[in-house]
Design a protein around this motif. Structure first.
Motif, PDB file in Angstrom:
ATOM      1  N   ARG A  87       0.825  -1.201   0.000  1.00 21.19           N
ATOM      2  CA  ARG A  87       0.000   0.000   0.000  1.00 21.19           C
ATOM      3  C   ARG A  87       0.864   1.259   0.000  1.00 21.19           C
ATOM      4  O   ARG A  87       1.861   1.347   0.715  1.00 21.19           O
ATOM      5  CB  ARG A  87      -0.891   0.018   1.240  1.00 21.19           C
ATOM      6  N   ILE A  88       0.474   2.243  -0.804  1.00 22.47           N
ATOM      7  CA  ILE A  88       1.147   3.529  -0.784  1.00 22.47           C
ATOM      8  C   ILE A  88       0.774   4.235   0.525  1.00 22.47           C
ATOM      9  O   ILE A  88      -0.410   4.338   0.856  1.00 22.47           O
ATOM     10  CB  ILE A  88       0.710   4.401  -1.982  1.00 22.47           C
ATOM     11  N   PRO A  89       1.752   4.715   1.288  1.00 22.71           N
ATOM     12  CA  PRO A  89       1.409   5.445   2.520  1.00 22.71           C
ATOM     13  C   PRO A  89       0.437   6.585   2.230  1.00 22.71           C
ATOM     14  O   PRO A  89       0.583   7.309   1.232  1.00 22.71           O
ATOM     15  CB  PRO A  89       2.759   5.970   3.003  1.00 22.71           C
ATOM     16  N   TYR A  90      -0.542   6.752   3.118  1.00 21.36           N
ATOM     17  CA  TYR A  90      -1.595   7.753   2.917  1.00 21.36           C
ATOM     18  C   TYR A  90      -2.015   8.311   4.263  1.00 21.36           C
ATOM     19  O   TYR A  90      -2.110   7.577   5.251  1.00 21.36           O
ATOM     20  CB  TYR A  90      -2.805   7.102   2.232  1.00 21.36           C
ATOM     21  N   PHE A  91      -2.233   9.610   4.320  1.00 27.44           N
ATOM     22  CA  PHE A  91      -2.851  10.190   5.510  1.00 27.44           C
ATOM     23  C   PHE A  91      -3.627  11.434   5.106  1.00 27.44           C
ATOM     24  O   PHE A  91      -3.511  11.931   3.983  1.00 27.44           O
ATOM     25  CB  PHE A  91      -1.820  10.504   6.600  1.00 27.44           C
ATOM     26  N   PHE A  92      -4.429  11.920   6.032  1.00 23.93           N
ATOM     27  CA  PHE A  92      -5.252  13.094   5.751  1.00 23.93           C
ATOM     28  C   PHE A  92      -5.282  13.993   6.974  1.00 23.93           C
ATOM     29  O   PHE A  92      -4.972  13.569   8.097  1.00 23.93           O
ATOM     30  CB  PHE A  92      -6.672  12.690   5.351  1.00 23.93           C
ATOM     31  N   SER A  93      -5.644  15.246   6.759  1.00 25.81           N
ATOM     32  CA  SER A  93      -5.758  16.189   7.860  1.00 25.81           C
ATOM     33  C   SER A  93      -6.843  17.202   7.545  1.00 25.81           C
ATOM     34  O   SER A  93      -7.070  17.550   6.382  1.00 25.81           O
ATOM     35  CB  SER A  93      -4.424  16.913   8.097  1.00 25.81           C
ATOM     36  N   ASP A  94      -7.519  17.655   8.609  1.00 24.12           N
ATOM     37  CA  ASP A  94      -8.521  18.720   8.501  1.00 24.12           C
ATOM     38  C   ASP A  94      -8.151  19.811   9.489  1.00 24.12           C
ATOM     39  O   ASP A  94      -8.038  19.543  10.699  1.00 24.12           O
ATOM     40  CB  ASP A  94      -9.922  18.186   8.813  1.00 24.12           C
ATOM     41  N   GLN A  95      -7.956  21.023   8.991  1.00 26.69           N
ATOM     42  CA  GLN A  95      -7.610  22.167   9.837  1.00 26.69           C
ATOM     43  C   GLN A  95      -8.383  23.379   9.345  1.00 26.69           C
ATOM     44  O   GLN A  95      -8.168  23.829   8.219  1.00 26.69           O
ATOM     45  CB  GLN A  95      -6.098  22.426   9.793  1.00 26.69           C
ATOM     46  N   TYR A  96      -9.311  23.883  10.169  1.00 30.38           N
ATOM     47  CA  TYR A  96     -10.180  24.989   9.781  1.00 30.38           C
ATOM     48  C   TYR A  96     -10.938  24.610   8.508  1.00 30.38           C
ATOM     49  O   TYR A  96     -11.620  23.571   8.481  1.00 30.38           O
ATOM     50  CB  TYR A  96      -9.376  26.280   9.596  1.00 30.38           C
ATOM     51  N   ASP A  97     -10.785  25.419   7.444  1.00 30.68           N
ATOM     52  CA  ASP A  97     -11.467  25.115   6.182  1.00 30.68           C
ATOM     53  C   ASP A  97     -10.541  24.422   5.191  1.00 30.68           C
ATOM     54  O   ASP A  97     -10.837  24.345   4.002  1.00 30.68           O
ATOM     55  CB  ASP A  97     -12.026  26.393   5.561  1.00 30.68           C
ATOM     56  N   LEU A  98      -9.397  23.937   5.667  1.00 29.70           N
ATOM     57  CA  LEU A  98      -8.456  23.232   4.797  1.00 29.70           C
ATOM     58  C   LEU A  98      -8.534  21.739   5.057  1.00 29.70           C
ATOM     59  O   LEU A  98      -8.381  21.280   6.189  1.00 29.70           O
ATOM     60  CB  LEU A  98      -7.021  23.730   5.036  1.00 29.70           C
ATOM     61  N   GLY A  99      -8.783  21.008   3.979  1.00 29.06           N
ATOM     62  CA  GLY A  99      -8.716  19.555   4.034  1.00 29.06           C
ATOM     63  C   GLY A  99      -7.652  19.076   3.065  1.00 29.06           C
ATOM     64  O   GLY A  99      -7.503  19.645   1.973  1.00 29.06           O
ATOM     65  N   MET A 100      -6.872  18.098   3.467  1.00 28.90           N
ATOM     66  CA  MET A 100      -5.812  17.617   2.579  1.00 28.90           C
ATOM     67  C   MET A 100      -5.624  16.117   2.725  1.00 28.90           C
ATOM     68  O   MET A 100      -5.990  15.514   3.726  1.00 28.90           O
ATOM     69  CB  MET A 100      -4.486  18.323   2.859  1.00 28.90           C
ATOM     70  N   GLU A 101      -5.077  15.540   1.657  1.00 26.90           N
ATOM     71  CA  GLU A 101      -4.694  14.127   1.646  1.00 26.90           C
ATOM     72  C   GLU A 101      -3.276  14.048   1.080  1.00 26.90           C
ATOM     73  O   GLU A 101      -2.942  14.767   0.139  1.00 26.90           O
ATOM     74  CB  GLU A 101      -5.646  13.307   0.778  1.00 26.90           C
TER      75      GLU A 101
END
Length: 422
Positions: A330-344
């Motif tokens: 599996r390719i390493p993957y993570f996500f984060s949510d901060q205020y109105d910013l979402g990222m993967e």
């Protein structure tokens, strides 16, 4: 009907352990499945601890992997609030904290990691926090709400993912926040200086203060309560609470005492496992934060401390324990949510491993994709407020071929149509 002649034991009551137990039953295993966790809570996922549950948008129950009744319904024997104190490889047994011995045919170590501690005066004060367990989140959530009501100050040591997500949650409650970070930007060792400034600007817009190039040297208190935090450059920040968010260490104590092969801390630490998540003992597997996996696609050993690794690694380990042919790539993957910013983020590109960063989209509006490349080969990609592109990003990583960087940067060219370099 459970066949008591075969027993698979899982040590670790987190997401990886729970998904391994689920997969064993889904794959038709009829033997005993014993899941042992040193926390009293049923197995839970960790992202809500710094996201939805911590910021008050989700209920506590949202963190649990399964309903409590699910375990009995699937003949999973739970031992909660019970640490494993030793593994006897010769006898193929584990000893619990109450002295009970449990025999196994196959053993899975999913012991996770623990927060690194600040080695400075004042860490015994009541207002000093760590965030790794649900009980930590319970306490921190109450603290943040209180700081918001009373215009209190939170000092966070560390500008990694946990530090930044807690900063966002704290500002949501109205608390004053100062982040102390020795590197020149947040997330410096993850996404490098090129993108770190993005998160500096984001948090400053929401009122967070940063103190870069410094470390905490002392937490000052009175009557057991936090009053301030000092740094190694002589600054003193007012504080009513302090969060240590300086990383995590794999919980390898059981494996080390049992004589299993480990990876040196300088190379990430953890229990050394092959692509089938098998340790140096063929009857013992390891998964999740504690496992340093030889990645067959990237051809290096990785220890990944993120939700997706537990979610996908648990089932992979279960299948390998059953004797199936498993190659965990599996390719390493993570996500984060901060205020109105979402990222993967997908891939693996620590500073020093890449020679180019390609941006696609509008960075100013925080709607873009960043790619980290080496010799024009995509090592990693981070999509910020751009969705449904993870599969395409991971596809570019998997090809391992140089790409046309002009096409990669052009939003008019579909990612799936980005061609090899001319």
């Amino acid at each position: 009907m459970v066949d008591a002649h075969r027993t698979f034991v899982i040590v670790g009551g987190g997401l990886a352990g729970a998904k391994a137990a689920e997969t064993l039953r889904a794959e038709g295993f009829t033997g005993r499945v014993i899941l042992i966790g040193d926390e009293r809570d049923h197995p839970y996922e960790r992202p809500p601890l710094s996201k939805g549950y911590l910021n008050g948008k989700e209920e506590r129950d949202s963190a649990f992997v399964h309903e409590p009744a699910w375990y009995a319904q699937h003949d999973i024997e739970l031992h909660l609030g019970q640490p494993v104190t030793a593994v006897d490889r010769e006898a193929r047994s584990v000893r619990l904290g109450d002295g009970t011995t449990v025999n196994y045919d196959k053993l899975l170590l999913a012991t996770g990691s623990e927060p690194r501690r600040l080695d400075i005066p004042g860490t015994d004060l009541a207002g000093v926090h760590h965030l790794r367990r649900l009980a930590h989140a319970d306490r921190l959530r109450q603290t943040l709400a209180g700081l918001g009501r009373d215009n209190g100050h939170l000092v966070i040591a560390g500008a990694g993912w946990i530090g930044l997500e807690v900063a966002a949650a704290a500002r949501g409650y109205g608390a004053e926040v100062t982040v102390v970070e020795p590197e020149p930007t947040p997330l410096h060792q993850v996404i490098g200086p090129e993108l770190g400034q993005l998160f500096t600007d984001l948090h400053r817009e929401h009122g967070v203060r940063f103190h870069f190039g410094a470390r905490l040297t002392e937490i000052i208190g009175q009557d057991g309560m936090v009053l301030a935090a000092r740094t190694d450059d002589g600054e003193e920040h007012p504080a009513h609470a302090v969060l240590a968010a300086i990383g995590a260490a794999p919980r390898t104590g059981l494996a080390e005492a049992a004589g299993l092969a480990l990876v040196d801390r300088a190379h990430g630490g953890g229990i050394a496992v092959d692509a089938s998540l098998r340790t140096s003992d063929p009857d013992i597997h390891a998964v999740g934060d504690v496992a340093a996996v030889h990645h067959p696609l990237l051809d290096l050993r990785l220890r990944v401390e993120h939700w997706a690794n537990a979610l996908n690694g648990g089932p992979a380990a279960a299948r390998a324990m059953l004797g199936q042919d498993v190659s965990y790539d599996r390719i390493p993957y993570f996500f984060s949510d901060q205020y109105d910013l979402g990222m993967e983020y997908s891939g693996w590109a620590p500073p020093g491993s890449y020679d180019q960063v390609v941006l696609r989209g509008d960075v100013g509006k925080r709607q873009f994709i960043a790619f980290w490349l080496k010799d024009r080969k995509v090592l990693a990609g981070m999509n910020v407020n751009v969705w449904d592109v993870t599969e395409d990003i991971q596809g570019l990583i998997r090809t391992g071929k140089p790409v046309d960087t002009d096409a990669l940067a052009n939003p008019a060219t579909a990612l799936s149509a980005v061609s090899p370099a001319p």
